[in-house]
Design an enzyme around this catalytic site. Structure first.
Site, short mmCIF file in Angstrom:
data_model
loop_
_atom_site.label_atom_id
_atom_site.label_comp_id
_atom_site.label_asym_id
_atom_site.label_seq_id
_atom_site.Cartn_x
_atom_site.Cartn_y
_atom_site.Cartn_z
N THR A 17 33.73 40.34 -31.62
CA THR A 17 33.17 39.12 -31.03
C THR A 17 34.17 37.96 -31.02
O THR A 17 33.95 36.96 -30.36
CB THR A 17 31.90 38.69 -31.79
OG1 THR A 17 32.24 38.63 -33.19
CG2 THR A 17 30.77 39.68 -31.61
N ILE A 96 44.84 45.49 -37.66
CA ILE A 96 45.80 44.81 -36.78
C ILE A 96 46.21 43.46 -37.37
O ILE A 96 47.34 43.01 -37.22
CB ILE A 96 45.19 44.59 -35.38
CG1 ILE A 96 44.66 45.90 -34.79
CG2 ILE A 96 46.20 43.92 -34.46
CD1 ILE A 96 45.69 46.97 -34.58
N GLU A 98 47.50 40.18 -39.03
CA GLU A 98 48.70 39.89 -39.80
C GLU A 98 48.42 38.77 -40.78
O GLU A 98 47.42 38.07 -40.68
CB GLU A 98 49.87 39.53 -38.88
CG GLU A 98 49.65 38.31 -38.03
CD GLU A 98 50.86 38.00 -37.15
OE1 GLU A 98 51.99 38.20 -37.59
OE2 GLU A 98 50.65 37.56 -36.01
N GLU A 212 63.34 49.69 -40.25
CA GLU A 212 64.05 48.42 -40.38
C GLU A 212 64.47 48.21 -41.83
O GLU A 212 64.07 48.96 -42.71
CB GLU A 212 63.24 47.25 -39.82
CG GLU A 212 61.90 47.05 -40.50
CD GLU A 212 61.03 45.99 -39.82
OE1 GLU A 212 61.03 45.91 -38.57
OE2 GLU A 212 60.36 45.24 -40.53
N HIS A 250 65.28 38.32 -60.15
CA HIS A 250 66.07 39.54 -60.09
C HIS A 250 65.21 40.79 -60.21
O HIS A 250 65.72 41.88 -60.23
CB HIS A 250 67.12 39.53 -61.20
CG HIS A 250 67.98 38.31 -61.12
ND1 HIS A 250 68.95 38.16 -60.16
CD2 HIS A 250 67.99 37.18 -61.86
CE1 HIS A 250 69.52 36.98 -60.32
NE2 HIS A 250 68.97 36.36 -61.33
#
Lengths: 294, 398
Positions: A17, A96, A98, A212, A250
């Site tokens: 919606t 989907i 993000e 990547e 680190h």
């Protein structure tokens, strides 16, 4: 055949919606996906362009027989949406959205892994998956993919996924399924999950893998390819010339041991027999050569 | 010893744009909210105020530069002051100091601590295991990478399932495994439970204490704080907005951040605009491959409208080293004609000095190219592929 998704998969859209959910939900339906329901806690009984809205995933599943769901709800609601879908017995949960907090991802990934063994999460922050000619769940432009195989694609990056589909289409090479696993810290589905599924899919004869920099998912995939894949793989890794990252503390660097650079990933893949291109076009050409030799 | 898989490398900044790094004093204030004992102190950018803080907390005090870089001690950014005269002198010297290109604007003045032993403690995400990873070592106060390399067994590691959480019994076992001084056990368990809570409840990507100290009096105490927060969780923490102002960004990055663009400044001369992080990364790669030097990484995101291109062009335009601009767009859902019109409209709004090379591919690329075709000149060029466009942009930058 295809993996994870085909023309018979019935899909619920959580967030149908909303404007984004509606836009892509209807595009996916136009493509041929069985978009059987949407959910919204307060809009049960209404519809989106004829697609019925239910209050919950469980009700939508009971009414429609759906086994998959695609989530477009805003990031703060994703944790709840994923757990609801898993509890309703969904086998495939495509996220989907993000911008989901990493701790939410870590939490729902591990709860689903512990309590809902039949549920596969894809994403968050992924373009979804498409089995060209059959069904498209997510935000991939369907027409940039040629149907039919023999290539399966798995990718960590959105636009490079499209680029890969397009490179193959221009060379008249079809795709069984293209899975965008997303680049978030805790992806529900890994390269290895997809490679394993492609390896057992009879129609997929070769696999293109787009990775990547960062993390060690590509190195782990290389290990898997070396030991378990009989089908040829071509690859491209983005970020070869990325400058060294800023270091914050680190705790990350200490266990990285030189892993995570594009160079390390390319070397690991090449050592596993993967043909690695230096740009998306080259990876496409390598795959074309593989397909010719099949 | 619990074995652990390989973790991620520190990621390049463009895939890490969700991380918010805190300065030491912000980290200590963050820890204090979760009940972790830190030294009494305050931050300031003013010498006399620093003296007043020192007088309040009591001597000796430590004056510490607040910058987003390591090696502060070696650069003279951390000094002990025994009295008011020394406090004034150190505060004056440290404020304005250049530490690896970071100018010190803020100092933290805290009560000095007596140290019996120094430890190391942290929590972060192990992306391979998809679980939390805690690390604890009796060898703190030094670079933990060195410990990991020279004496890996000196680091006790623990995996925590995010769905289960960290139990006190588990935590106690971990502390025992790390071989801390037995006097520190109770204090360490207490701090580590609180550190875990800060990590999870505070939506941190990393919490690290180095050194975690045992005082001669038996108390355990956080003497330093490294905290990186996940800005995706800002909706749960409206107060995190305060950290935005102290993020380490250059001028170009600040301008881009204000426009909501994903931008990382680089050293070269070819400005890069692409849609999608993967494609933008790939574009930077290709520019390098053909012998050029990218000036930046810039991801304009999924949709492609004139506003977005105008913002991107403005950001690139502000960078004086840019000699040419490479716009690399792959249309997925966004159609080629929308992209072409967006670029042309943006060019009318922003006056661009550097020549632009466009590569437009994907959905309705032919329609988009047809719109651009009549407008091409020596300031606006188009090439059919990524490689050719990169070559042209690099030539123009020379």
């Amino acid at each position: 055949m295809s993996i994870f998704l085909d023309e018979n998969t019935k899909v619920i859209y959580q967030g149908l919606t909303g404007s984004t959910g509606r836009y892509y939900g209807l595009l996916n339906r136009d493509y041929g996906t069985q978009v059987v329901a949407g959910t919204h806690p307060k809009k049960a009984g209404t519809d989106v362009d004829g697609i019925p809205i239910y209050a919950t995933v469980a009700e939508a599943a009971a009414a429609t027989g759906a086994t998959a769901t695609c989530i477009f709800v805003p990031a703060p609601g994703v944790k709840g949406a994923v757990l609801e879908a898993a509890e309703a017995g969904m086998e495939l949960v495509v996220v989907i959205t993000e911008g989901v907090p990493a701790h939410d991802e870590a939490y729902f990934y591990n709860v689903v892994k512990r309590d809902h063994l039949n549920t596969r999460i894809l994403g968050p922050n992924c373009p979804g998956l498409i089995s060209p000619g059959k069904a498209n769940v997510g935000i991939t432009a369907g027409h940039i993919a040629k149907a039919g195989g023999p290539v399966g694609i798995v990718s960590r990056s959105g636009t490079l996924t499209y680029q890969a589909l397009y490179e193959l289409k221009q060379k008249d090479i079809g795709v069984t399924t293209c899975v965008g696993i997303g680049g978030d810290p805790v992806p529900g589905t890994s390269f290895i999950d997809c490679l394993e599924a492609f390896e057992s899919d009879p129609e997929t004869k070769a696999v293109m893998m787009i990775g990547e920099i960062g993390g060690s998912a590509e190195e782990e995939a290389a290990e898997f390819i070396k030991n378990h894949m009989s089908k040829p793989v071509s690859s491209y890794i983005a970020g070869v010339t990325a400058p060294p990252g800023k270091k914050m503390g680190h705790a990350g660097a200490i266990v990285s041991g030189g892993k995570g650079t594009a160079q390390a990933k390319m070397e690991a893949l090449e050592a596993a027999g993967v043909r690695v291109g230096h740009n998306p076009t080259e990876a496409g050409e390598l795959m074309a050569a593989i397909v010719r030799s099949l | 010893m619990i074995s652990v898989g390989e973790l991620r490398a520190d990621e390049p900044r463009w895939v890490q744009s969700d991380a918010m790094d805190l300065l030491e004093y912000q980290g200590k204030q963050f820890f204090a909210q979760y009940g972790i004992p830190v030294s009494d102190g305050e931050a300031t950018g003013d010498v006399e105020e620093a003296v007043a803080i020192a007088n309040r907390v009591g001597y000796p005090v430590v004056v510490k530069a607040q910058v987003h870089t390591g090696g502060r001690g070696k650069a003279g950014g951390v000094k002990l002051a025994e009295n008011e005269v020394e406090a004034r002198e150190h505060a004056g010297n440290i404020l304005g100091l250049d530490i690896k290109g970071h100018i010190v604007k803020t100092i933290w003045v805290e009560k000095a601590s007596d140290i019996a032993e120094e430890y190391y403690a942290s929590f972060t995400l192990d992306r391979s295991a998809k679980q939390y990873l805690g690390m604890l070592s009796a060898e703190g106060g030094v670079e933990i990478e060195t410990v990991a390399e020279e004496n890996p067994d000196a680091i006790a590691k623990i995996h925590v399932n995010p769905a289960e959480g960290l139990s006190e019994a588990q935590c106690r076992q971990w502390v025992v495994a790390a071989n801390l001084n037995p006097d520190a056990t109770e204090g360490a368990v207490d701090i580590l439970m609180k550190l875990y809570e800060a990590y999870v409840q505070g939506d941190a990507d990393l919490v690290e204490i180095n050194p975690l100290i045992l005082k001669p009096t038996g108390e355990v105490h956080a003497l330093d704080a490294k905290v990186s927060l996940d800005s995706n969780a800002d909706f749960r923490h409206p107060d995190y907005e305060q950290y935005d102002a102290t993020q380490p960004r250059d001028e170009r990055e600040t301008a881009a951040h204000e426009k909501g663009l994903q931008y990382v400044g680089l050293e070269g001369t070819v400005g890069v605009i692409a849609n999608g992080a993967g494609l933008a990364m790939s574009t930077v790669d290709v520019v390098n491959q053909v012998g050029g030097k990218p000036a930046n990484f810039l991801d304009v995101g999924g949709g492609a409208n004139a506003d977005m291109f105008a913002d991107a062009m403005n950001v690139i335009n502000n960078d004086p080293s840019v000699k040419s601009i490479f716009i690399n767009i792959f249309g997925g859902i966004t159609r080629g004609e929308e992209v072409a019109n967006g670029i042309l409209e943006a060019m009318e709004r922003v006056s661009i000095d550097a020549p632009i090379v466009i590569r437009l591919d994907g959905t309705n690329a032919d329609e988009g190219r047809a719109i651009l075709e009549p407008r091409l000149n020596d300031k606006l060029m188009m090439e059919p592929t990524m490689l050719e466009a990169a070559r042209r942009a690099v030539e123009l930058a020379e």
